[in-house]
Scaffold this motif. Structure first.
Motif, PDB file in Angstrom:
ATOM      1  N   UNK A 312      -2.641 -42.729 -51.251  1.00  0.00           N
ATOM      2  CA  UNK A 312      -1.773 -42.010 -52.181  1.00  0.00           C
ATOM      3  C   UNK A 312      -2.591 -41.362 -53.297  1.00  0.00           C
ATOM      4  N   UNK A 313      -2.257 -40.102 -53.597  1.00  0.00           N
ATOM      5  CA  UNK A 313      -2.893 -39.349 -54.670  1.00  0.00           C
ATOM      6  C   UNK A 313      -1.828 -38.984 -55.698  1.00  0.00           C
ATOM      7  N   UNK A 314      -2.118 -39.292 -56.958  1.00  0.00           N
ATOM      8  CA  UNK A 314      -1.163 -39.041 -58.035  1.00  0.00           C
ATOM      9  C   UNK A 314      -1.740 -38.032 -59.022  1.00  0.00           C
ATOM     10  N   UNK A 315      -0.871 -37.252 -59.661  1.00  0.00           N
ATOM     11  CA  UNK A 315      -1.336 -36.358 -60.733  1.00  0.00           C
ATOM     12  C   UNK A 315      -1.672 -37.176 -61.976  1.00  0.00           C
ATOM     13  N   UNK A 338       0.176 -50.136 -51.270  1.00  0.00           N
ATOM     14  CA  UNK A 338      -0.461 -48.866 -50.937  1.00  0.00           C
ATOM     15  C   UNK A 338      -1.865 -48.775 -51.542  1.00  0.00           C
ATOM     16  N   UNK A 339      -2.708 -48.030 -50.849  1.00  0.00           N
ATOM     17  CA  UNK A 339      -4.001 -47.661 -51.415  1.00  0.00           C
ATOM     18  C   UNK A 339      -3.784 -46.439 -52.299  1.00  0.00           C
ATOM     19  N   UNK A 340      -4.138 -46.537 -53.568  1.00  0.00           N
ATOM     20  CA  UNK A 340      -3.874 -45.464 -54.526  1.00  0.00           C
ATOM     21  C   UNK A 340      -5.183 -45.017 -55.156  1.00  0.00           C
ATOM     22  N   UNK A 341      -5.495 -43.754 -55.004  1.00  0.00           N
ATOM     23  CA  UNK A 341      -6.660 -43.186 -55.669  1.00  0.00           C
ATOM     24  C   UNK A 341      -6.399 -43.123 -57.183  1.00  0.00           C
ATOM     25  N   UNK A 342      -7.433 -43.211 -57.993  1.00  0.00           N
ATOM     26  CA  UNK A 342      -7.225 -43.048 -59.441  1.00  0.00           C
ATOM     27  C   UNK A 342      -6.563 -41.701 -59.725  1.00  0.00           C
ATOM     28  N   UNK A 343      -5.520 -41.667 -60.548  1.00  0.00           N
ATOM     29  CA  UNK A 343      -4.840 -40.394 -60.823  1.00  0.00           C
ATOM     30  C   UNK A 343      -5.797 -39.308 -61.285  1.00  0.00           C
ATOM     31  N   UNK A 344      -5.564 -38.112 -60.840  1.00  0.00           N
ATOM     32  CA  UNK A 344      -6.389 -36.975 -61.224  1.00  0.00           C
ATOM     33  C   UNK A 344      -6.259 -36.747 -62.721  1.00  0.00           C
ATOM     34  N   UNK A 345      -7.367 -36.510 -63.374  1.00  0.00           N
ATOM     35  CA  UNK A 345      -7.332 -36.322 -64.822  1.00  0.00           C
ATOM     36  C   UNK A 345      -6.636 -35.010 -65.174  1.00  0.00           C
ATOM     37  N   UNK A 346      -6.035 -34.995 -66.346  1.00  0.00           N
ATOM     38  CA  UNK A 346      -5.382 -33.780 -66.837  1.00  0.00           C
ATOM     39  C   UNK A 346      -6.428 -32.676 -66.992  1.00  0.00           C
ATOM     40  N   UNK A 347      -6.207 -31.585 -66.289  1.00  0.00           N
ATOM     41  CA  UNK A 347      -7.174 -30.491 -66.310  1.00  0.00           C
ATOM     42  C   UNK A 347      -6.946 -29.521 -67.466  1.00  0.00           C
ATOM     43  N   UNK A 348      -5.917 -29.783 -68.257  1.00  0.00           N
ATOM     44  CA  UNK A 348      -5.673 -28.966 -69.431  1.00  0.00           C
ATOM     45  C   UNK A 348      -5.169 -27.570 -69.095  1.00  0.00           C
ATOM     46  N   UNK A 349      -5.369 -26.653 -70.044  1.00  0.00           N
ATOM     47  CA  UNK A 349      -4.900 -25.284 -69.856  1.00  0.00           C
ATOM     48  C   UNK A 349      -5.607 -24.651 -68.657  1.00  0.00           C
TER      49      UNK A 349
END
Length: 437
Positions: A312-315, A338-349
């Motif tokens: 699983x991939x989360x924002x 579930x196997x969960x990847x570390x949430x993707x970091x906020x990429x900002x503007x």
């Protein structure tokens, strides 16, 4: 009124609509002759009905919204009267807002939004209702109209260029077609009188605007909104046969890319794309969307579809706390097994633009399983830029029903790694009790 025989040339595709039926529908693209057929049938029934039932035809031509008679079929029916050489001697008289038919019949032109539950009762004695541009008719309008046109032997006609399967007319006359309905699909190739000038327009659209061609000319659903970010991508995938039956590789991991919508009546959509990276292919296998449900509901879908081992991939908001339980989404999903990847970091503007560009770059690699990703592809095909019309400048992606599917798909694109780039690529595979090589 004179007595005469009228011969009306009719394309073969419309032959089923010449027989009595409670509902008659014709859907398809431009140049098919749908409106011309129903306009001609209006004139034919106007001539025929007094001899059969002793009273003149009473007919209403309906649109969802009619701001002006120029938006109606009135001019087209007038053209048919002229084409067939019919006039006052035959019982037809054209007035500013109505057309009189033989034996005091009448054809009127109305917008459904002008009717209320009470005022629509004025149509109860009508024999025919023709819904023009029926793809715009709301479910409410259709529900009001159907029981109103109730005279014995009455008919409800509809002509339309389909937009989405969820439109009221498609749901009623195609997905749940009544037994007393005749419905045909008619396109330009079914029209024996298809004009050469339109054929040139068609060919130009095929070459210059392939993303809209199928909808405009072949009567397909509008899977790509004009100007949408991924319209070209989807059109190319369809043209090159990359939308069809796509299977998962049982030896490779499944990946679930999620956009979190929350729960409650005002929540955004919670969306999931199931994807597999196979060689140089990105196999898009399944799509899920739900609004207002608790997290357990989404987890149940993953398990029911056999995705309990998916990665699983989360924002970035995967680290947020669930507003029902107070726990972080990523923790909930790990506790659920579930196997969960570390949430993707906020990429900002600029994050949305990065996702869009990543999807476009990977477009040629994508293969879509047609049956299970249709709703998601509809959303991708609609996802478009919001514009300042006065200055003609873009304001970034429009946040609407399509954006959550697009965000989850964009998450997939920025997380994508070619299998050859992974540490496990080309590793030795050892099979239990079978030795190794």
């Amino acid at each position: 009124m004179s007595s005469r025989t009228l011969e009306i040339p009719t394309a073969k595709v419309f032959e089923p609509l010449l027989h009595p039926a409670r509902y008659k529908g014709a859907h398809g693209g431009r140049g098919s002759g749908k409106s011309h057929f129903f306009a001609g049938l209006s004139v034919e029934d106007g001539l025929r009905m007094p001899g059969e039932c002793g009273e003149g035809l009473r007919m209403v031509c309906i649109r969802e919204v009619m701001k002006d008679l120029k938006d109606s079929a009135k001019l087209l029916i007038e053209d048919k009267l002229q084409q067939f050489g019919l006039g006052e001697a035959d019982g037809f008289r054209v007035f500013k807002d109505v057309i009189q038919t033989p034996k005091d019949g009448v054809i009127i032109f109305r917008g459904m939004q002008d009717y209320t539950a009470e005022s629509i009762k004025s149509l109860e004695g009508f024999h025919r209702s023709w819904i023009e541009e029926a793809q715009t008719l709301t479910a409410r309008s259709l529900m009001m109209l159907r029981p109103t046109i109730r005279k014995e032997g009455s008919e409800i006609w509809a002509s339309w260029n389909p937009r989405r399967k969820s439109d009221a007319i498609d749901d009623f006359l195609r997905a749940n077609k009544p037994g007393n309905a005749q419905v045909v699909q008619a396109n330009w190739k079914d029209n024996p009188w298809f004009p050469s000038v339109l054929d040139e327009e068609r060919k130009h659209d095929l070459a210059a605007y392939p993303e809209r061609y199928d909808h405009v000319w072949e009567g397909g659903y509008a899977t790509a909104f004009e100007g949408a970010y991924f319209a070209k991508l989807l059109a190319e995938a369809k043209a090159k046969g990359r939308i069809g039956r796509v299977e998962a590789d049982p030896l490779l991991p499944l990946r679930a890319f999620i956009d979190i919508g929350g729960s409650g009546a005002n929540a955004d959509a919670f969306t999931i794309w199931i994807v597999q990276w196979v060689g140089q292919e990105i196999r898009v296998l399944d799509y899920y969307e739900s609004v207002g449900q608790v997290l357990a509901y989404h987890v149940a879908w993953l398990r029911e579809r056999g995705y309990q081992k998916a990665i699983l991939y989360l924002p970035h908001d995967g680290v947020n706390e669930n507003n029902v339980t107070g726990k972080r989404y990523e923790d909930h999903l790990r506790e659920a097994g579930f196997t969960v990847e570390p949430p993707v970091k906020n990429q900002g503007r600029g994050a949305a633009a990065m996702r869009i560009e990543a999807v476009r770059r990977l477009g040629p690699k994508m293969w879509f399983n047609e049956a299970t990703t249709e709703a998601g592809r509809d959303a991708l095909g609609f996802y478009h830029e919001k514009k300042d019309e006065q200055r003609n400048v873009g304001l970034g992606p429009e946040h609407d029903w399509s954006s959550h599917a697009a965000d989850a798909f964009g998450l997939m694109a920025i997380c994508y790694q070619e299998p050859s780039a992974s540490a496990a690529f080309n590793r030795t595979i050892q099979y239990a009790n079978a030795g190794w090589r």
